[in-house]
Scaffold this motif. Structure first.
Motif, PDB file in Angstrom:
ATOM      1  N   ALA A   1      -2.538   1.915  -4.625  1.00  0.00           N
ATOM      2  CA  ALA A   1      -2.631   3.160  -3.950  1.00  0.00           C
ATOM      3  C   ALA A   1      -4.380   3.875  -3.372  1.00  0.00           C
ATOM      4  O   ALA A   1      -5.197   5.021  -2.406  1.00  0.00           O
ATOM      5  CB  ALA A   1      -2.837   4.720  -5.174  1.00  0.00           C
TER       6      ALA A   1
ATOM      7  N   ARG B   1      -2.002   4.185   5.613  1.00  0.00           N
ATOM      8  CA  ARG B   1      -1.856   2.991   5.623  1.00  0.00           C
ATOM      9  C   ARG B   1      -1.636   2.371   6.937  1.00  0.00           C
ATOM     10  O   ARG B   1      -2.185   0.885   6.867  1.00  0.00           O
ATOM     11  CB  ARG B   1       0.235   2.562   5.204  1.00  0.00           C
TER      12      ARG B   1
ATOM     13  N   VAL C   1      -3.145   5.587   1.455  1.00  0.00           N
ATOM     14  CA  VAL C   1      -3.669   5.040   0.290  1.00  0.00           C
ATOM     15  C   VAL C   1      -5.019   5.398   1.219  1.00  0.00           C
ATOM     16  O   VAL C   1      -5.814   5.159   2.244  1.00  0.00           O
ATOM     17  CB  VAL C   1      -3.075   3.150   0.487  1.00  0.00           C
TER      18      VAL C   1
ATOM     19  N   LEU D   1       0.718  -1.134   0.002  1.00  0.00           N
ATOM     20  CA  LEU D   1       0.004   0.103   0.650  1.00  0.00           C
ATOM     21  C   LEU D   1       0.579   1.187  -0.061  1.00  0.00           C
ATOM     22  O   LEU D   1       2.271   1.351   0.477  1.00  0.00           O
ATOM     23  CB  LEU D   1      -1.064  -0.106   1.038  1.00  0.00           C
TER      24      LEU D   1
END
Length: 116
Positions: A107, A47, A35, A31
């Motif tokens: 993302a 994250r 994200v 990630l």
């Protein structure tokens, strides 16, 4: 729609493999720091927050996950369709995992009911 189950980017394949076995630490390694994950109208950002979601989502149920399809939208967007069967309400669900990639990392991920 062409199926590309064997041609998924490594990032998507490995994230999904870790997610299926509920390995949030490994899944989180794919990630971006910023994200965004949307799961059934609930949004998780960053994250750390997404890691907690990956760790806890569905933990109150037992279920199996089977990948039943995948396709490329464009160079940065992929959709993986899965079938869940388990002890959750309804017992069966088909979901689309819509991935947006940036710099070979996830993302954005939108998890929603499969649309035929």
């Amino acid at each position: 729609m062409t199926q590309h189950t064997d041609l998924l980017p490594t990032t998507v394949r490995e994230f999904f493999a870790a997610h299926v076995v509920r390995d949030a630490d490994t899944a989180s390694s794919f990630l971006t720091e910023d994200v965004v994950v949307v799961d059934q109208d609930e949004t998780f950002r960053g994250r750390e927050e997404v890691h907690a979601f990956l760790r806890d989502a569905g933990s109150e149920f037992e279920y199996t996950t089977e990948q039943i399809g995948a396709h490329r939208v464009d160079d940065a967007h992929w959709v993986v369709t899965v079938r869940l069967e388990g002890t959750f309400p309804g017992g069966v669900a088909e979901l689309d995992y819509r991935f947006a990639l940036r710099d070979d990392l996830v993302a954005e991920l939108v998890i929603a009911n499969h649309t035929a």
